[in-house]
Each structure stands twice: as C-alpha cells, then as structure tokens.
Design a protein around this motif. Structure first.
Motif, PDB file in Angstrom:
ATOM      1  N   LYS A 175      -4.767   7.961  -3.050  1.00 16.83           N
ATOM      2  CA  LYS A 175      -5.879   7.097  -3.430  1.00 16.83           C
ATOM      3  C   LYS A 175      -6.094   5.990  -2.400  1.00 16.83           C
ATOM      4  O   LYS A 175      -7.234   5.589  -2.130  1.00 16.83           O
ATOM      5  CB  LYS A 175      -5.590   6.486  -4.805  1.00 16.83           C
ATOM      6  CG  LYS A 175      -6.722   5.655  -5.370  1.00 16.83           C
ATOM      7  CD  LYS A 175      -7.953   6.488  -5.655  1.00 16.83           C
ATOM      8  CE  LYS A 175      -9.047   5.642  -6.289  1.00 16.83           C
ATOM      9  NZ  LYS A 175     -10.272   6.420  -6.539  1.00 16.83           N
ATOM     10  N   GLN A 214     -11.415   7.425 -12.136  1.00 16.48           N
ATOM     11  CA  GLN A 214     -11.743   7.191 -10.731  1.00 16.48           C
ATOM     12  C   GLN A 214     -10.623   7.664  -9.814  1.00 16.48           C
ATOM     13  O   GLN A 214     -10.473   7.186  -8.700  1.00 16.48           O
ATOM     14  CB  GLN A 214     -12.027   5.705 -10.501  1.00 16.48           C
ATOM     15  CG  GLN A 214     -13.236   5.208 -11.267  1.00 16.48           C
ATOM     16  CD  GLN A 214     -13.511   3.740 -11.031  1.00 16.48           C
ATOM     17  OE1 GLN A 214     -12.709   3.032 -10.438  1.00 16.48           O
ATOM     18  NE2 GLN A 214     -14.658   3.272 -11.492  1.00 16.48           N
ATOM     19  N   GLY A 215      -9.837   8.615 -10.296  1.00 20.33           N
ATOM     20  CA  GLY A 215      -8.732   9.130  -9.508  1.00 20.33           C
ATOM     21  C   GLY A 215      -9.189  10.072  -8.414  1.00 20.33           C
ATOM     22  O   GLY A 215     -10.325  10.535  -8.383  1.00 20.33           O
ATOM     23  N   TRP A 216      -8.267  10.372  -7.511  1.00 20.15           N
ATOM     24  CA  TRP A 216      -8.610  11.201  -6.363  1.00 20.15           C
ATOM     25  C   TRP A 216      -8.803  12.668  -6.739  1.00 20.15           C
ATOM     26  O   TRP A 216      -9.410  13.429  -5.971  1.00 20.15           O
ATOM     27  CB  TRP A 216      -7.521  11.089  -5.296  1.00 20.15           C
ATOM     28  CG  TRP A 216      -6.212  11.737  -5.666  1.00 20.15           C
ATOM     29  CD1 TRP A 216      -5.168  11.137  -6.297  1.00 20.15           C
ATOM     30  CD2 TRP A 216      -5.819  13.084  -5.435  1.00 20.15           C
ATOM     31  NE1 TRP A 216      -4.139  12.020  -6.485  1.00 20.15           N
ATOM     32  CE2 TRP A 216      -4.513  13.240  -5.963  1.00 20.15           C
ATOM     33  CE3 TRP A 216      -6.430  14.193  -4.842  1.00 20.15           C
ATOM     34  CZ2 TRP A 216      -3.823  14.438  -5.908  1.00 20.15           C
ATOM     35  CZ3 TRP A 216      -5.726  15.392  -4.779  1.00 20.15           C
ATOM     36  CH2 TRP A 216      -4.458  15.515  -5.313  1.00 20.15           C
ATOM     37  N   THR A 217      -8.323  13.097  -7.921  1.00 21.83           N
ATOM     38  CA  THR A 217      -8.418  14.508  -8.288  1.00 21.83           C
ATOM     39  C   THR A 217      -9.792  14.896  -8.809  1.00 21.83           C
ATOM     40  O   THR A 217     -10.043  16.076  -9.051  1.00 21.83           O
ATOM     41  CB  THR A 217      -7.371  14.852  -9.354  1.00 21.83           C
ATOM     42  OG1 THR A 217      -7.536  13.974 -10.474  1.00 21.83           O
ATOM     43  CG2 THR A 217      -5.970  14.686  -8.805  1.00 21.83           C
ATOM     44  N   TRP A 234      -0.382   7.015 -12.080  1.00 24.46           N
ATOM     45  CA  TRP A 234      -0.988   8.148 -12.783  1.00 24.46           C
ATOM     46  C   TRP A 234      -2.501   8.015 -12.866  1.00 24.46           C
ATOM     47  O   TRP A 234      -3.235   9.000 -12.750  1.00 24.46           O
ATOM     48  CB  TRP A 234      -0.387   8.262 -14.184  1.00 24.46           C
ATOM     49  CG  TRP A 234       0.977   8.862 -14.159  1.00 24.46           C
ATOM     50  CD1 TRP A 234       2.175   8.207 -14.129  1.00 24.46           C
ATOM     51  CD2 TRP A 234       1.285  10.254 -14.095  1.00 24.46           C
ATOM     52  NE1 TRP A 234       3.209   9.102 -14.065  1.00 24.46           N
ATOM     53  CE2 TRP A 234       2.695  10.358 -14.052  1.00 24.46           C
ATOM     54  CE3 TRP A 234       0.517  11.412 -14.087  1.00 24.46           C
ATOM     55  CZ2 TRP A 234       3.348  11.587 -13.992  1.00 24.46           C
ATOM     56  CZ3 TRP A 234       1.154  12.643 -14.031  1.00 24.46           C
ATOM     57  CH2 TRP A 234       2.556  12.715 -13.979  1.00 24.46           C
ATOM     58  N   SER A 235      -2.980   6.786 -13.057  1.00 21.67           N
ATOM     59  CA  SER A 235      -4.428   6.577 -13.118  1.00 21.67           C
ATOM     60  C   SER A 235      -5.085   6.853 -11.768  1.00 21.67           C
ATOM     61  O   SER A 235      -6.221   7.343 -11.703  1.00 21.67           O
ATOM     62  CB  SER A 235      -4.733   5.150 -13.569  1.00 21.67           C
ATOM     63  OG  SER A 235      -6.126   4.929 -13.661  1.00 21.67           O
ATOM     64  N   ALA A 236      -4.358   6.561 -10.670  1.00 13.46           N
ATOM     65  CA  ALA A 236      -4.900   6.825  -9.338  1.00 13.46           C
ATOM     66  C   ALA A 236      -5.103   8.312  -9.095  1.00 13.46           C
ATOM     67  O   ALA A 236      -5.937   8.700  -8.272  1.00 13.46           O
ATOM     68  CB  ALA A 236      -3.964   6.247  -8.279  1.00 13.46           C
ATOM     69  N   GLY A 237      -4.354   9.137  -9.796  1.00 17.82           N
ATOM     70  CA  GLY A 237      -4.516  10.573  -9.610  1.00 17.82           C
ATOM     71  C   GLY A 237      -5.395  11.219 -10.641  1.00 17.82           C
ATOM     72  O   GLY A 237      -6.248  12.058 -10.326  1.00 17.82           O
ATOM     73  N   GLY A 239      -6.961   9.425 -13.481  1.00 18.20           N
ATOM     74  CA  GLY A 239      -7.880   8.572 -14.210  1.00 18.20           C
ATOM     75  C   GLY A 239      -9.328   8.927 -13.906  1.00 18.20           C
ATOM     76  O   GLY A 239      -9.627   9.837 -13.105  1.00 18.20           O
ATOM     77  N   TRP A 253      -8.163   7.430   0.323  1.00 23.04           N
ATOM     78  CA  TRP A 253      -9.340   8.166  -0.145  1.00 23.04           C
ATOM     79  C   TRP A 253     -10.606   7.490   0.348  1.00 23.04           C
ATOM     80  O   TRP A 253     -10.815   6.295   0.152  1.00 23.04           O
ATOM     81  CB  TRP A 253      -9.315   8.192  -1.672  1.00 23.04           C
ATOM     82  CG  TRP A 253      -9.963   9.379  -2.329  1.00 23.04           C
ATOM     83  CD1 TRP A 253     -10.973   9.350  -3.249  1.00 23.04           C
ATOM     84  CD2 TRP A 253      -9.639  10.758  -2.163  1.00 23.04           C
ATOM     85  NE1 TRP A 253     -11.288  10.621  -3.660  1.00 23.04           N
ATOM     86  CE2 TRP A 253     -10.488  11.502  -3.003  1.00 23.04           C
ATOM     87  CE3 TRP A 253      -8.722  11.428  -1.373  1.00 23.04           C
ATOM     88  CZ2 TRP A 253     -10.430  12.890  -3.071  1.00 23.04           C
ATOM     89  CZ3 TRP A 253      -8.662  12.803  -1.446  1.00 23.04           C
ATOM     90  CH2 TRP A 253      -9.503  13.515  -2.282  1.00 23.04           C
ATOM     91  N   ASN A 278       0.062  10.090  -5.727  1.00 18.99           N
ATOM     92  CA  ASN A 278      -1.268   9.674  -6.182  1.00 18.99           C
ATOM     93  C   ASN A 278      -1.693   8.353  -5.555  1.00 18.99           C
ATOM     94  O   ASN A 278      -2.842   8.193  -5.117  1.00 18.99           O
ATOM     95  CB  ASN A 278      -1.286   9.548  -7.706  1.00 18.99           C
ATOM     96  CG  ASN A 278      -1.232  10.892  -8.402  1.00 18.99           C
ATOM     97  OD1 ASN A 278      -1.618  11.911  -7.848  1.00 18.99           O
ATOM     98  ND2 ASN A 278      -0.751  10.901  -9.629  1.00 18.99           N
TER      99      ASN A 278
END
Length: 378
Positions: free
Chosen positions: A269, A70-73, A63-66, A68, A272, A265
């Motif tokens: 990431k 510094q996420g990709w979103t 969830w943090s990868a998407g 957070g 990315w 995510n």
C-alpha cells in the motif's frame, strides 16, 4: 432498540466470534510448537512473539491496507463486479464490517493465546505425559492427557480475547461498528455521556473479565512455579512421523498469515500509485520510488507525533512501574495482596475511553486551581 443495546449485542457477538477462532487456532499452534518436532520451531516462536509488540491499530491497519475498502487488492471493484452496490454497502456497514472487526481481533489474539497455552504445556507433569505417550501415542497424549489439564489456561486465553474487545475501540472505530467502548467514545465526543452509561459500561465490561479472572487466580498455579517450569522444561518433543511435513506446512502457513501478510499489505500500500493509460482509464501499480517517498514523508511530516509518542510512552511507563513497585511493597501480607490483585483486575476491565473521560472530568475544572493548571499547561 437503543444505541447502547446495539453496542452490547455487537460486543457479545464479536467476543464469541473472536474466542471461537483465536482459542482453537492458538491452542493448536502452541501444542505443535511446544510439544512436537515441527520444522523451524525456534524461528516460528520468534515470528509469533514479534506480534506481541505490534499495536492493535497497526495490526488492523495492515489488514485494512490489503483488504479494506481502499486496500491494494481492489476489494471494492471486486464487489462491484460481483453484484453492485448491495454487497458494497453490506461490507461498509453491517454484517461485513462486524465480521472484519471480529476477524482482526481474533487474528491479533492468536499469538497471545499461543503464549498462554504454552505456559500450561510446560507446567504439565512429565511422567504422566511419558506414560500416556507409551500407552496410546501422541494423539492419545494430546486428547486424553494434555487437553483436559489445559482447562484453566484455555479460560485464561478466553479472558485475554475478551480484554481488548471490552476495553479498546480502535478496530471498532476503524470499521464504524458500535461496541460498548466505541459507544462510550461516541457519547463522550457528543457530550452526551450520562452516569447510567458509565455504570452500565463498567458493569458490562467488568463482570465477565472479573469472573474469569477470579477463577484463573484461584485455580491456576502460582506464577513463580510456572516460570520455574518454563525455565527447566526439557520434555522430549513428540515425533509426528509422516504427519510432520503437512503439520509443519500448516504451522508456517498460519504464521505467514499472521505475521507476513499484514506487513506485505503495508509495504504494498505504501508503494501503491495510480496511473492513467492511453484510453484514459485509471489503473494502479507499485513502484519503489512511491514506497521511498511514503517512508520519507512519514519520517519528515510526523516527527512531532513520533516525539510525543515516545515522551508519553516513557513517562507513562515510568509512572506505571513506580506505582506497581509501591503496590508490590504494600502487598506483602496475603490479605492485602488479594485485595490489590482484585482491584487491579477490576481496573483492567474499565474501557479505555471511559478511563479517559473520567480523567478529564477530574482535571478539567477551575477549582482547585492546580488541577486546571495540570490539565491546561502540561
């Protein structure tokens, strides 16, 4: 307000929020998968069951990868466009961080709640279900017959939601939210853990879990009978009629959020990659080569971590199984069985960082010499 008081209040707030989300969603998902004819029930159970084996930190990392900072979103850029540093600061430390911890704990607990409630559903009396279904339909069956008999299983679900919040600090540490377990870890890292902290942490975590556990043990059915009910359960699924399509879509939307989105995510990431356009502005995109490089680096750079993880998993599992088998043989008499069950329930409630500090306190000493040897040389 002291740090420990803040940690207690945060733990209570996260616990209530987690239960408020995970128990209703998990119960509804379980009822639909166990007792109705929603489409793809078997595949849905495989997807939900797969989450039981996902470590909590990996789930939080997905969830943090998407979403957070510094996420990709691109949440950070989105917040800056909304209102600038005020919103950004609120998400990084404060209500936004605590909300993130509560939501991740709730999402991670939903599969467990679904499993626990499903055990209660297969335990129910079949003839009473059929009578309720004939009298008032499937909605009458669920509201008047099923839900009133699921009280003990709902309480067990609340107990399971509390367990990781009270004893784990991985998600709280990721978002820097002080909880009881996180505060014990921080105090230990600073070398400032006092006996009062130990006593307060164990009491605060042990009290609600022990009370709920005692109620579940005393009022719940024997486990062998529950297992037998699950094995021979052949109740006819409830026909949802016109509601089958929307409810099936709702079930699969929930499962997609729980299972597919964190994996998506992580994959996104991992691939990315930043790039600079002709105007000198930095942008981000996704590439297969970057994903392959990330996977290769993960396997090549962290082989030592993989080795020690497997070694610790094998040795700790073998030790735990050996001790459990020994205790099972000792607890043949009912009185001893009850005592051992209560002691095990109390130990489950001990925060993980506190257990680690107690083990260090026992072994990290020069006398007797064999304790120091075990601590330094193994």
């Amino acid at each position: 307000m002291t740090e420990f008081t803040t940690a207690i209040l945060n733990t209570l707030a996260i616990s209530f929020a987690c239960i408020a989300v995970a128990v209703p969603v998990g119960a509804a998902l379980s009822i639909l998968l166990v007792r109705t004819n929603v489409w793809g029930r078997q595949l849905a159970w495989v997807a939900v069951g797969s989450q039981l084996a996902v470590p909590l930190y990996v789930f939080a990392g997905g969830w943090s990868a998407g979403f957070g900072m510094q996420g990709w979103t691109g949440v950070q850029d989105w917040l800056v466009r909304l209102g600038g540093p005020v919103e950004l600061s609120a998400l990084q430390s404060g209500a936004g961080a605590m909300l993130a911890v509560a939501v991740i704990h709730a999402l991670a607990s939903i599969p467990w709640v679904c499993l626990i409630i499903s055990l209660g559903l297969v335990w129910m009396n079949r003839s009473q279900e059929e009578s309720a279904l004939l009298e008032g339909g499937w909605w009458y069956l669920l509201t008047r017959s099923a839900l009133p008999k699921l009280k003990i299983w709902l309480l067990a679900s609340c107990l399971w939601c509390l367990l990781p919040i009270m004893t784990e600090m991985v998600i709280a540490n990721l978002y820097q939210v002080p909880t009881v377990a996180e505060q014990v870890y921080l105090d230990a890292s600073r070398g400032s853990v006092s006996p009062i902290t130990y006593l307060a942490a164990v009491t605060i975590c042990m009290l609600p879990l022990t009370i709920c556990g005692i109620v579940v043990l005393r009022t719940g059915p024997p486990w062998r009978e529950v297992a037998a009910g699950a094995r021979y359960h052949r109740a006819r699924p409830i026909d949802l009629g016109r509601s089958r399509l929307p409810l099936s879509l709702a079930v699969w939307a929930t499962i997609s959020i729980l299972v597919a989105l964190p994996i998506f995510n992580l994959v996104t990431k991992a691939g990315w990659v930043p790039y600079v356009d002709a105007a000198g502005a930095t942008h981000y995109g996704w590439s297969v080569s970057r994903l392959g490089t990330t996977v290769y680096e993960s396997l090549s750079l962290f082989h030592a971590e993989f080795y020690w993880t497997c070694l610790l998993a094998i040795t700790s599992s073998a030790t735990a199984l050996s001790i459990a088998f020994l205790l099972w043989n000792i607890s043949r008499r009912p009185g001893i069985r009850t005592l051992i069950s209560m002691l095990m329930l109390m130990l489950v409630a001990v925060p993980g960082p506190l257990a680690g500090m107690l083990i260090i306190y026992v072994f990290n000493r020069s006398s007797p010499a064999w304790l120091g040897m075990l601590y330094d040389s193994t």
